[in-house]
Every structure is written in structure tokens, then in C-alpha cells.
Design a protein around this motif. Structure first.
Motif, short mmCIF file in Angstrom:
data_model
loop_
_atom_site.label_atom_id
_atom_site.label_comp_id
_atom_site.label_asym_id
_atom_site.label_seq_id
_atom_site.Cartn_x
_atom_site.Cartn_y
_atom_site.Cartn_z
N THR A 96 -7.64 16.46 5.36
CA THR A 96 -8.58 15.16 4.98
C THR A 96 -8.46 13.91 5.57
N SER A 97 -6.91 13.60 6.03
CA SER A 97 -6.39 12.40 5.96
C SER A 97 -5.95 12.41 7.46
N ASP A 98 -4.96 11.70 8.01
CA ASP A 98 -4.13 11.09 9.10
C ASP A 98 -2.88 10.77 8.43
N GLY A 99 -2.90 11.35 7.10
CA GLY A 99 -1.37 11.10 6.58
C GLY A 99 -1.24 12.59 6.19
N THR A 100 -0.04 12.66 5.54
CA THR A 100 0.95 13.46 5.32
C THR A 100 1.61 13.43 3.49
N GLY A 101 1.60 14.33 3.24
CA GLY A 101 2.48 14.37 2.06
C GLY A 101 1.68 14.46 0.34
N MET A 106 2.33 9.52 -3.76
CA MET A 106 1.92 7.98 -3.62
C MET A 106 1.39 7.53 -4.43
N SER A 107 1.54 5.89 -3.97
CA SER A 107 0.63 4.48 -4.88
C SER A 107 -0.41 4.59 -4.76
N LEU A 108 -1.06 4.10 -5.37
CA LEU A 108 -2.98 3.19 -4.61
C LEU A 108 -3.31 2.89 -3.86
N GLU A 109 -2.26 2.05 -3.33
CA GLU A 109 -1.70 1.07 -2.02
C GLU A 109 -1.36 1.90 -1.05
N LYS A 110 -0.60 3.07 -1.18
CA LYS A 110 0.23 4.11 0.42
C LYS A 110 -1.33 4.55 0.65
N ALA A 111 -1.98 4.98 0.18
CA ALA A 111 -3.28 6.06 -0.75
C ALA A 111 -4.50 5.49 0.65
N LYS A 112 -4.06 4.53 0.22
CA LYS A 112 -5.12 3.43 0.71
C LYS A 112 -5.52 2.98 2.28
N GLU A 113 -4.12 3.36 2.50
CA GLU A 113 -3.76 2.84 3.91
C GLU A 113 -4.51 4.09 4.78
N LEU A 114 -3.92 5.26 4.21
CA LEU A 114 -4.90 6.57 5.06
C LEU A 114 -6.23 6.56 5.06
N ASP A 115 -6.48 7.26 6.63
CA ASP A 115 -7.86 7.24 7.25
C ASP A 115 -8.30 8.41 6.36
N LYS A 125 -14.50 6.47 10.95
CA LYS A 125 -13.14 5.93 10.79
C LYS A 125 -12.76 4.56 10.02
N ALA A 126 -11.42 4.77 9.96
CA ALA A 126 -11.57 3.63 8.34
C ALA A 126 -11.38 4.12 6.78
N GLU A 127 -12.37 5.18 6.47
CA GLU A 127 -13.18 5.43 5.25
C GLU A 127 -11.67 5.71 4.40
#
Length: 313
Positions: A96-101, A106-115, A125-127
Motif C-alpha cells: 500500500t505504499s512506496d516503501g518496503t519492510g 519502522m519508527s513512526l517518523e520513518k513510516a510517515k515519510e512513505l506515500d 499522492k503524498a497521503e
């Protein structure tokens, strides 16, 4: 011979007394059936939207679902590495995002960086992934009832967080229910606060198949034994566990209804409210409500927009 008979009756009597004691000692008080029924009736006035809508489990989805007439949403909660409850269906962020893992790594800060919107369309975009507190603030503002699903492997962390949420938001009892496949979690939550409406999610092949129909168990003996365990578990729910857990809400998969594996009249007689999942079209939703006469969580709004999206529980 007489001594043997007396011994057998003595052991049997002690066993029965022990079972009665344990039952009375540990069985939870039942959530008031009329309150469970009223909650579901109020929440399904229009429809209950699976995963909140599209893009799933996001603030944008909640706003869009409300604009299209939803009165309630079913949402999935996960936990970040630093213990923050957020909305996510899968263990990993890949689908559901442009990230992996894994979210749990993940920290909340890292998860918040994902789209978490781009895979559902450029207009999203950027949700960002929302925290549970952000979601509840918006649902309260929009007047949406919530069915919050807690998944395996997370309930130990979420249990104290949910207790704190209900303590801090006094009105939350009237517009959020907590549902799960896991009786242990529901038992502990209900024991901690019996004012929370809890519901057990049911599926007939929970140990045999993944939601996409693929076999979970590759070894032959597990594949043979799993259906036995599934049937035994379902029998225990029907005969014992529903009462032991103090349940007034069950959430059966629609396959149980279609296959006549779920006694609707029995649960009606017990005053247990039913909410099925998941209707994949407006016609199927109307069939459940008008023919089967039970409300259903619906994904038809999502599927109309994005038929390729996975909608398994």
C-alpha cells in the motif's frame, strides 16, 4: 467393585465441581445485547466501509467514504517499532505504499515519510499513514462509527493503548467497537473494561487457507489436521466460547452464510448481533440486508473505484 464405582463417582463429582467453579470464576459478564444491537443498527444506517475506503486505511479514505454516504468504517490497526498505533492492514508496507519492510521495524517518523496514496492513484499522492489518534479525531468530527480490527502479534502492545484511549475519550464507547480473530485478546480487553463492545471475527478455514485461498500448511500432516482443528474451534465457539467471552457481537465471513455453516436462528435466539464481511457489490450488500437480514461490511465503494485492489480480510 463397589469401591471402584464409588471412586469413579467421586472423581466425576470433583471434576464437575471444579469445572463449574472455573466457569463461574473466569467467565466474563456479557456485554448488554441491546447495546450491541443498537450500535450495529446505528452504524449500518447507510453502509459500513471495508478498510475505510480508498486509499485504504487513510484519512483521505475516511473523508471520501463520508462524502459518499458511509455511516461507519472498518479499520485495521498496526504498531510501529516505537509503539505508536497506526492504520495498516498488512504486516509490511509494500502493498500500500512506496516503501518496503515491516511496520514493526519502522519508527513512526520513518513510516510517515512513505506515500500511502500513490499506489491508489496520482490524486492521492503524498497521503501519509495516520496514527490512531488522528483517525479517531477525524471520525469523531465526521460522525463515523468505527470497527477497529486488531490482528495477531500486535494485541499485547495494543491492549494497554486501547485501554488508555477509552479512558481518555469518554464518548468512545458509543462509537467504536473492537473486533479480532483472537479470543485471547478479546478476553483480556473485555476483562480490563467491560464497557467496550468487542466482536469475534469468524472464518471457516482460518487454519487451512490464507485469505487468498492458498494453502497455509505445506506439510501433509498439518494439512490433514488443520481442518479438524478448524471445525473443533468453530464448535467450541458455538457451544462455549461465545458465552465465556461475554460476546454480544459476532463478525462471520460471508462464506459461512452462503455455505449454511452458520445457524442464524441460533444466534438470534441468543440475542447475539451479527455483522458479516465482506460484500463485494451493491447487489450483494442488498442481498444480505434484505434476504439474509443481517448487516454486512461492504467493499463495493472501493471496488467500483479500483477493482484490482485486494479485499481479503
Amino acid at each position: 467393585m463397589n469401591n471402584v464405582i464409588v471412586g469413579i463417582f467421586g472423581v466425576s463429582g470433583v471434576t464437575v465441581c471444579a469445572c463449574v467453579f472455573l466457569w463461574r470464576r473466569f467467565r466474563l459478564p456479557r456485554f448488554p445485547p441491546d447495546r450491541a444491537r443498537d450500535f450495529v443498527e446505528r452504524s449500518r444506517e447507510r453502509w459500513v466501509v471495508h478498510r475505510g475506503g480508498r486509499p485504504e486505511n487513510t484519512l483521505a479514505a475516511l473523508r471520501a467514504s463520508k462524502a459518499r454516504g458511509a455511516t461507519a468504517v472498518e479499520l485495521d490497526v498496526g504498531v510501529t517499532r516505537d509503539g505508536c498505533p497506526v492504520l495498516l492492514h498488512d504486516a509490511a508496507v509494500d502493498r500500500t505504499s512506496d516503501g518496503t519492510g515491516l511496520l514493526s521495524e519502522m519508527s513512526l517518523e520513518k513510516a510517515k515519510e512513505l506515500d500511502f496514496g500513490i499506489k491508489f492513484g496520482s490524486e492521492f499522492k503524498a497521503e501519509r499513514i495516520p496514527t490512531l489518534n488522528e483517525v479517531l479525531d477525524l471520525c469523531e468530527e465526521l460522525g463515523l462509527c468505527v470497527y477497529l480490527e486488531v490482528k495477531l502479534g500486535q494485541w499485547q502492545v495494543l491492549l494497554p493503548a486501547l485501554k488508555q484511549l477509552y479512558a481518555n475519550r469518554k464518548g468512545l464507547y458509543s462509537w467504536m467497537a473492537v473486533i479480532s480473530f483472537w479470543p485471547t485478546f478479546l478476553y483480556k480487553l473485555h476483562k480490563a473494561d467491560d464497557r467496550i463492545l468487542t466482536g469475534l471475527i469468524l472464518t471457516q478455514r482460518g487454519l487451512v487457507l490464507w485469505p487468498d485461498g492458498l494453502t497455509q500448511n505445506k506439510t501433509w500432516w498439518k494439512h490433514i489436521l488443520s481442518p479438524v482443528f478448524d471445525r473443533t474451534y468453530f464448535w467450541l465457539i458455538e457451544k462455549v466460547l461465545w458465552n465465556f467471552l461475554g460476546l454480544s457481537l459476532l463478525v462471520p465471513n460471508k462464506s459461512l452464510i452462503y455455505e449454511n455453516r452458520f445457524d442464524l436462528q441460533l444466534w438470534k435466539k441468543r440475542e447475539v448481533t451479527l455483522l458479516s464481511w465482506t460484500a463485494d457489490s451493491l447487489a450483494e450488500k442488498e442481498h444480505f440486508e434484505q434476504v439474509v437480514c443481517i448487516p454486512v461490511i461492504s467493499s463495493h465503494l472501493v471496488l467500483e473505484d479500483s477493482p484490482q485492489q485486494d479485499q481479503s480480510s
